[in-house]
Design an enzyme around this catalytic site. Structure first.
Site, PDB file in Angstrom:
ATOM      1  N   SER A 103      37.880  39.407  53.029  1.00 59.16           N
ATOM      2  CA  SER A 103      38.956  38.496  52.662  1.00 59.16           C
ATOM      3  C   SER A 103      39.610  37.977  53.933  1.00 59.16           C
ATOM      4  O   SER A 103      40.268  38.728  54.665  1.00 59.16           O
ATOM      5  CB  SER A 103      39.982  39.241  51.805  1.00 59.16           C
ATOM      6  OG  SER A 103      41.137  38.450  51.678  1.00 59.16           O
TER       7      SER A 103
ATOM      8  N   HIS B 188      35.404  35.533  51.699  1.00 58.06           N
ATOM      9  CA  HIS B 188      36.283  35.451  50.526  1.00 58.06           C
ATOM     10  C   HIS B 188      37.542  34.708  50.968  1.00 58.06           C
ATOM     11  O   HIS B 188      38.272  35.164  51.852  1.00 58.06           O
ATOM     12  CB  HIS B 188      36.618  36.854  50.027  1.00 58.06           C
ATOM     13  CG  HIS B 188      37.496  36.872  48.812  1.00 58.06           C
ATOM     14  ND1 HIS B 188      37.006  36.815  47.522  1.00 58.06           N
ATOM     15  CD2 HIS B 188      38.846  36.942  48.692  1.00 58.06           C
ATOM     16  CE1 HIS B 188      38.011  36.845  46.668  1.00 58.06           C
ATOM     17  NE2 HIS B 188      39.140  36.916  47.347  1.00 58.06           N
TER      18      HIS B 188
ATOM     19  N   ASP C 198      41.071  33.109  49.859  1.00 59.08           N
ATOM     20  CA  ASP C 198      42.130  33.098  48.848  1.00 59.08           C
ATOM     21  C   ASP C 198      42.927  31.807  48.946  1.00 59.08           C
ATOM     22  O   ASP C 198      43.461  31.481  50.001  1.00 59.08           O
ATOM     23  CB  ASP C 198      43.073  34.293  49.066  1.00 59.08           C
ATOM     24  CG  ASP C 198      42.410  35.620  48.744  1.00 59.08           C
ATOM     25  OD1 ASP C 198      41.812  35.740  47.662  1.00 59.08           O
ATOM     26  OD2 ASP C 198      42.492  36.533  49.585  1.00 59.08           O
TER      27      ASP C 198
ATOM     28  N   MET D  85      46.184  30.023  47.227  1.00 59.17           N
ATOM     29  CA  MET D  85      47.360  30.297  46.388  1.00 59.17           C
ATOM     30  C   MET D  85      48.242  29.054  46.393  1.00 59.17           C
ATOM     31  O   MET D  85      48.296  28.345  47.403  1.00 59.17           O
ATOM     32  CB  MET D  85      48.160  31.474  46.964  1.00 59.17           C
ATOM     33  CG  MET D  85      47.332  32.705  47.260  1.00 59.17           C
ATOM     34  SD  MET D  85      48.353  34.029  47.984  1.00 59.17           S
ATOM     35  CE  MET D  85      47.106  35.272  48.345  1.00 59.17           C
TER      36      MET D  85
ATOM     37  N   HIS E  59      38.631  32.105  45.834  1.00 59.75           N
ATOM     38  CA  HIS E  59      39.420  32.757  44.790  1.00 59.75           C
ATOM     39  C   HIS E  59      40.680  31.926  44.582  1.00 59.75           C
ATOM     40  O   HIS E  59      41.584  31.934  45.416  1.00 59.75           O
ATOM     41  CB  HIS E  59      39.749  34.185  45.260  1.00 59.75           C
ATOM     42  CG  HIS E  59      40.674  34.929  44.352  1.00 59.75           C
ATOM     43  ND1 HIS E  59      41.210  36.158  44.686  1.00 59.75           N
ATOM     44  CD2 HIS E  59      41.183  34.641  43.118  1.00 59.75           C
ATOM     45  CE1 HIS E  59      41.993  36.584  43.707  1.00 59.75           C
ATOM     46  NE2 HIS E  59      42.003  35.667  42.749  1.00 59.75           N
TER      47      HIS E  59
ATOM     48  N   MET F 214      44.094  31.241  43.104  1.00 62.95           N
ATOM     49  CA  MET F 214      45.290  31.810  42.451  1.00 62.95           C
ATOM     50  C   MET F 214      46.265  30.664  42.281  1.00 62.95           C
ATOM     51  O   MET F 214      47.260  30.540  43.003  1.00 62.95           O
ATOM     52  CB  MET F 214      45.868  32.938  43.315  1.00 62.95           C
ATOM     53  CG  MET F 214      45.086  34.232  43.204  1.00 62.95           C
ATOM     54  SD  MET F 214      45.442  35.407  44.527  1.00 62.95           S
ATOM     55  CE  MET F 214      44.252  34.875  45.737  1.00 62.95           C
TER      56      MET F 214
ATOM     57  N   MET G 150      40.384  42.339  39.583  1.00 62.88           N
ATOM     58  CA  MET G 150      41.496  42.596  40.516  1.00 62.88           C
ATOM     59  C   MET G 150      41.839  44.081  40.451  1.00 62.88           C
ATOM     60  O   MET G 150      42.095  44.618  39.371  1.00 62.88           O
ATOM     61  CB  MET G 150      42.745  41.787  40.141  1.00 62.88           C
ATOM     62  CG  MET G 150      42.703  40.294  40.407  1.00 62.88           C
ATOM     63  SD  MET G 150      42.240  39.749  42.059  1.00 62.88           S
ATOM     64  CE  MET G 150      43.405  40.584  43.112  1.00 62.88           C
TER      65      MET G 150
ATOM     66  N   GLY H  74      48.037  38.225  44.973  1.00 64.71           N
ATOM     67  CA  GLY H  74      49.083  37.532  45.731  1.00 64.71           C
ATOM     68  C   GLY H  74      49.285  38.014  47.146  1.00 64.71           C
ATOM     69  O   GLY H  74      49.809  37.276  47.978  1.00 64.71           O
TER      70      GLY H  74
ATOM     71  N   GLY I 291      46.462  43.797  51.569  1.00 63.76           N
ATOM     72  CA  GLY I 291      46.964  45.049  52.123  1.00 63.76           C
ATOM     73  C   GLY I 291      47.589  46.013  51.128  1.00 63.76           C
ATOM     74  O   GLY I 291      48.201  47.003  51.534  1.00 63.76           O
TER      75      GLY I 291
ATOM     76  N   ASP J 175      38.178  43.187  43.991  1.00 68.54           N
ATOM     77  CA  ASP J 175      39.120  42.519  44.905  1.00 68.54           C
ATOM     78  C   ASP J 175      40.470  43.209  44.902  1.00 68.54           C
ATOM     79  O   ASP J 175      41.192  43.195  43.898  1.00 68.54           O
ATOM     80  CB  ASP J 175      39.284  41.045  44.489  1.00 68.54           C
ATOM     81  CG  ASP J 175      40.123  40.258  45.489  1.00 68.54           C
ATOM     82  OD1 ASP J 175      40.513  40.821  46.533  1.00 68.54           O
ATOM     83  OD2 ASP J 175      40.388  39.073  45.223  1.00 68.54           O
TER      84      ASP J 175
ATOM     85  N   GLY K  87      42.553  46.024  47.924  1.00 75.90           N
ATOM     86  CA  GLY K  87      42.709  47.392  48.427  1.00 75.90           C
ATOM     87  C   GLY K  87      41.415  48.179  48.524  1.00 75.90           C
ATOM     88  O   GLY K  87      41.451  49.419  48.472  1.00 75.90           O
TER      89      GLY K  87
ATOM     90  N   GLY L 105      38.967  44.412  53.228  1.00 76.77           N
ATOM     91  CA  GLY L 105      40.209  44.072  53.918  1.00 76.77           C
ATOM     92  C   GLY L 105      40.559  45.100  54.980  1.00 76.77           C
ATOM     93  O   GLY L 105      39.681  45.607  55.683  1.00 76.77           O
TER      94      GLY L 105
END
Ligand code: DX5
Ligand code: ZN
Length: 231
Positions: free
Chosen positions: A11, A36, A38, A40, A70, A72, A141, A146, A149, A179, A181, A201
């Protein structure tokens, strides 16, 4: 015979943005499979991440890498033409962001991209059943979306089992992406349970003592071995 192929999809939200180009280079050198990315909109989730433009820049420099986007966002359909023109390969969106998941999936496919839906921790995995024949992948998920970490939610393992069972029951072959953690103990458990794509990550690939490239190699080897012992 378990023929699972492990796909490492770091990510990029975990990159240090002041060192983005260099860290992306290290990911590629370490044999990462996918980027990956993200996206948003500050509405679907209370945060912002990358603009679509980054997809085009990455694909220009690394055409062989898969751009996994991805979304969002509250209106995934409106992003599709721009994603296509920027070279996105795989696109996923949250099912509760649109009334028209099926139309969105078929539009993504008609544009020549691979299509997937994302399941939030508060949704049952069975939410995908009405569109199960239109999926190239499903993103599970394992944190609330959002932010990068966060810690992997342990009950996700049971949810993954349910998703794998659903895939089998319907005789379909969508890939499963994990996706949020992703860390070693949980990634190994997910590999044993049948997930294919790992959005990596800070717990596996970034901020590791051996550096990004070697951490990518180590991740792929460790998970591949975990699956091979099942063969
Ligand atoms: C969270 C994002 C993830 C995140 C993954 O909303 O979808 O892709 O960046 O990063 P980690 O592994 O740090 O949770
Ligand atoms: Zn993501």
């Amino acid at each position: 015979m378990n023929s699972t192929r492990i796909i490492n999809a770091p990510s990029l939200a975990n990159c240090a943005f002041t060192e983005l180009g260099q860290q992306v280079e290290e990911l590629v050198r370490g044999g990462a499979d996918w980027f990956h990315i993200d996206i948003m909109d500050g509405h679907y989730v209370p945060n912002l991440c990358f603009p679509v433009k980054i997809v085009g820049e990455l694909k220009t420099k690394y055409p062989e890498m898969v751009a996994d986007v991805h979304l969002m966002v509250t209106d995934p359909m409106s992003y599709l033409p721009l994603l296509k023109s920027n070279g996105a390969d795989w696109v996923s969106f949250h099912m509760d962001a649109t009334h028209f998941s099926r139309r969105t999936l078929t539009t993504i496919r008609d544009m020549g991209m691979k299509a997937g839906v994302v399941i939030n921790p508060s949704q049952p995995v069975s939410v995908i059943e009405p569109v199960i024949h239109f999926l190239d992948y499903v993103v599970l998920m394992t944190v609330e979306p959002g932010y990068a970490g966060q810690r992997f939610m342990e009950d996700s393992l049971g949810r993954l089992d349910a998703l794998v069972a659903l895939r089998k029951a319907h005789g379909v072959d969508f890939l499963i992406s994990i996706d949020g953690g992703v860390d070693y103990p949980n990634a190994i458990e997910c590999a044993r349970r049948g997930a294919e794509i790992y959005v990596t990550g800070i717990f596996t690939v970034f901020r590791q003592p051996d550096g990004i490239a070697d951490a990518c190699v180590r991740f792929k080897q460790t998970l591949t071995r975990a699956v091979e012992v099942l063969d």
